[in-house]
Scaffold this motif. Sequence first.
Motif, PDB file in Angstrom:
ATOM      1  N   GLU A 155       0.795  -1.227   0.000  1.00 52.94           N
ATOM      2  CA  GLU A 155       0.000   0.000   0.000  1.00 52.94           C
ATOM      3  C   GLU A 155       0.831   1.283   0.000  1.00 52.94           C
ATOM      4  OE1 GLU A 155      -2.983  -0.246   3.111  1.00 52.94           O
ATOM      5  OE2 GLU A 155      -2.964  -2.428   2.901  1.00 52.94           O
ATOM      6  N   ALA A 156       1.882   1.331   0.801  1.00 57.86           N
ATOM      7  CA  ALA A 156       2.628   2.587   0.950  1.00 57.86           C
ATOM      8  C   ALA A 156       3.813   2.682  -0.008  1.00 57.86           C
ATOM      9  CB  ALA A 156       3.105   2.743   2.388  1.00 57.86           C
ATOM     10  N   ASP A 157       4.489   1.571  -0.250  1.00 63.63           N
ATOM     11  CA  ASP A 157       5.672   1.624  -1.111  1.00 63.63           C
ATOM     12  C   ASP A 157       5.364   2.139  -2.517  1.00 63.63           C
ATOM     13  OD1 ASP A 157       7.100   0.748   1.022  1.00 63.63           O
ATOM     14  OD2 ASP A 157       7.645  -1.201   0.177  1.00 63.63           O
ATOM     15  N   PRO A 158       4.246   1.721  -3.143  1.00 62.62           N
ATOM     16  CA  PRO A 158       3.967   2.294  -4.469  1.00 62.62           C
ATOM     17  C   PRO A 158       3.828   3.817  -4.430  1.00 62.62           C
ATOM     18  CG  PRO A 158       2.630   0.339  -4.115  1.00 62.62           C
ATOM     19  CD  PRO A 158       3.301   0.657  -2.809  1.00 62.62           C
ATOM     20  N   LEU A 159       3.244   4.363  -3.375  1.00 60.11           N
ATOM     21  CA  LEU A 159       3.122   5.818  -3.264  1.00 60.11           C
ATOM     22  C   LEU A 159       4.477   6.476  -3.023  1.00 60.11           C
ATOM     23  CD1 LEU A 159      -0.164   6.180  -1.187  1.00 60.11           C
ATOM     24  CD2 LEU A 159       0.169   6.541  -3.627  1.00 60.11           C
ATOM     25  N   PHE A 160       5.365   5.773  -2.310  1.00 66.58           N
ATOM     26  CA  PHE A 160       6.712   6.308  -2.106  1.00 66.58           C
ATOM     27  C   PHE A 160       7.412   6.492  -3.454  1.00 66.58           C
ATOM     28  CE2 PHE A 160      11.269   5.495  -1.792  1.00 66.58           C
ATOM     29  CZ  PHE A 160      11.647   6.514  -0.942  1.00 66.58           C
ATOM     30  N   LYS A 163       6.018   6.738  -6.393  1.00 68.56           N
ATOM     31  CA  LYS A 163       5.335   7.784  -7.155  1.00 68.56           C
ATOM     32  C   LYS A 163       5.785   9.167  -6.669  1.00 68.56           C
ATOM     33  CE  LYS A 163       1.148   5.484  -8.653  1.00 68.56           C
ATOM     34  NZ  LYS A 163      -0.329   5.517  -8.638  1.00 68.56           N
ATOM     35  N   TRP A 164       5.928   9.306  -5.352  1.00 70.47           N
ATOM     36  CA  TRP A 164       6.408  10.578  -4.793  1.00 70.47           C
ATOM     37  C   TRP A 164       7.820  10.870  -5.299  1.00 70.47           C
ATOM     38  CZ3 TRP A 164       9.922  10.751  -0.308  1.00 70.47           C
ATOM     39  CH2 TRP A 164      10.278  12.053   0.041  1.00 70.47           C
ATOM     40  N   GLN A 165       8.677   9.842  -5.381  1.00 70.51           N
ATOM     41  CA  GLN A 165      10.042  10.032  -5.877  1.00 70.51           C
ATOM     42  C   GLN A 165      10.046  10.510  -7.322  1.00 70.51           C
ATOM     43  OE1 GLN A 165      13.161   9.452  -4.103  1.00 70.51           O
ATOM     44  NE2 GLN A 165      11.616   9.757  -2.519  1.00 70.51           N
ATOM     45  N   ARG A 166       9.016  10.112  -8.071  1.00 72.33           N
ATOM     46  CA  ARG A 166       8.919  10.525  -9.483  1.00 72.33           C
ATOM     47  C   ARG A 166       8.032  11.761  -9.648  1.00 72.33           C
ATOM     48  NH1 ARG A 166       7.843   4.832  -9.940  1.00 72.33           N
ATOM     49  NH2 ARG A 166       5.668   5.367 -10.318  1.00 72.33           N
ATOM     50  N   ASP A 167       7.684  12.409  -8.551  1.00 66.01           N
ATOM     51  CA  ASP A 167       6.802  13.588  -8.561  1.00 66.01           C
ATOM     52  C   ASP A 167       5.435  13.288  -9.160  1.00 66.01           C
ATOM     53  OD1 ASP A 167       8.365  15.440  -7.230  1.00 66.01           O
ATOM     54  OD2 ASP A 167       9.390  16.110  -9.062  1.00 66.01           O
ATOM     55  N   GLU A 168       4.929  12.081  -8.941  1.00 61.67           N
ATOM     56  CA  GLU A 168       3.607  11.702  -9.446  1.00 61.67           C
ATOM     57  C   GLU A 168       2.542  11.790  -8.349  1.00 61.67           C
ATOM     58  OE1 GLU A 168       3.984   7.849 -11.213  1.00 61.67           O
ATOM     59  OE2 GLU A 168       5.435   8.555 -12.687  1.00 61.67           O
ATOM     60  N   CYS A 169       2.967  11.996  -7.089  1.00 59.86           N
ATOM     61  CA  CYS A 169       2.027  12.225  -5.989  1.00 59.86           C
ATOM     62  C   CYS A 169       2.739  13.042  -4.923  1.00 59.86           C
ATOM     63  CB  CYS A 169       1.473  10.919  -5.429  1.00 59.86           C
ATOM     64  SG  CYS A 169       2.595  10.019  -4.356  1.00 59.86           S
ATOM     65  N   ARG A 170       1.997  13.471  -3.943  1.00 57.67           N
ATOM     66  CA  ARG A 170       2.566  14.308  -2.896  1.00 57.67           C
ATOM     67  C   ARG A 170       3.187  13.436  -1.793  1.00 57.67           C
ATOM     68  NH1 ARG A 170      -1.572  17.538  -0.246  1.00 57.67           N
ATOM     69  NH2 ARG A 170      -2.698  15.575  -0.285  1.00 57.67           N
ATOM     70  N   ARG A 171       4.149  14.015  -1.114  1.00 55.18           N
ATOM     71  CA  ARG A 171       4.793  13.320   0.013  1.00 55.18           C
ATOM     72  C   ARG A 171       3.769  13.008   1.104  1.00 55.18           C
ATOM     73  NH1 ARG A 171       7.681  14.829   4.917  1.00 55.18           N
ATOM     74  NH2 ARG A 171       9.365  13.326   5.266  1.00 55.18           N
ATOM     75  N   ALA A 210       0.587   9.583   4.642  1.00 56.71           N
ATOM     76  CA  ALA A 210      -0.757   9.227   5.107  1.00 56.71           C
ATOM     77  C   ALA A 210      -0.995   7.729   4.941  1.00 56.71           C
ATOM     78  CB  ALA A 210      -1.812  10.028   4.349  1.00 56.71           C
ATOM     79  N   ALA A 211      -0.499   7.158   3.842  1.00 57.83           N
ATOM     80  CA  ALA A 211      -0.638   5.710   3.628  1.00 57.83           C
ATOM     81  C   ALA A 211       0.152   4.935   4.667  1.00 57.83           C
ATOM     82  CB  ALA A 211      -0.183   5.339   2.213  1.00 57.83           C
ATOM     83  N   VAL A 212       1.360   5.408   4.981  1.00 58.37           N
ATOM     84  CA  VAL A 212       2.181   4.751   6.012  1.00 58.37           C
ATOM     85  C   VAL A 212       1.462   4.825   7.358  1.00 58.37           C
ATOM     86  CG1 VAL A 212       4.334   4.898   7.328  1.00 58.37           C
ATOM     87  CG2 VAL A 212       4.378   5.115   4.838  1.00 58.37           C
TER      88      VAL A 212
END
Length: 118
Positions: free
Chosen positions: A86-91, A93-101, A106-108
């Motif tokens: 759940e959280a790693d994919p958002l991490f 995406k955040w590294q690629r500027d595809e979502c906010r930190r 929040a997922a973590v």
Amino acid sequence: MLHVVFTEDGIPGWIGSQPREGSEPMDRDLAFLAEHRRAPDGTWVRRSAPSIAEPTAEEVLARAKAAAEVAEAEREAALREALSEEADPLFFKWQRDECRREDWLAAVAAVKARFPKP
């Protein structure tokens, strides 16, 4: 009629309907044999129920510690799996500027809230 082989303590060690080597014919029923032993003089003595020892304080503490360690290991494994799904994919995406930190954090936080420490 039952046939019985006795232990050295006079306790019926084997009970059967057919004779076998070392057995003696008995006119007693199975319930009686289960509750009694034969004394060396041939008299029957009621057997006392085995006493069940209460665990010592050290044993209780060791069991509680072992249970806590198992619970912590299970929690850790479930937490790692949920974070990776759940959280790693958002991490990444955040590294690629595809979502906010904040989305990743929040997922973590949501995952950790589902798996509190025992």
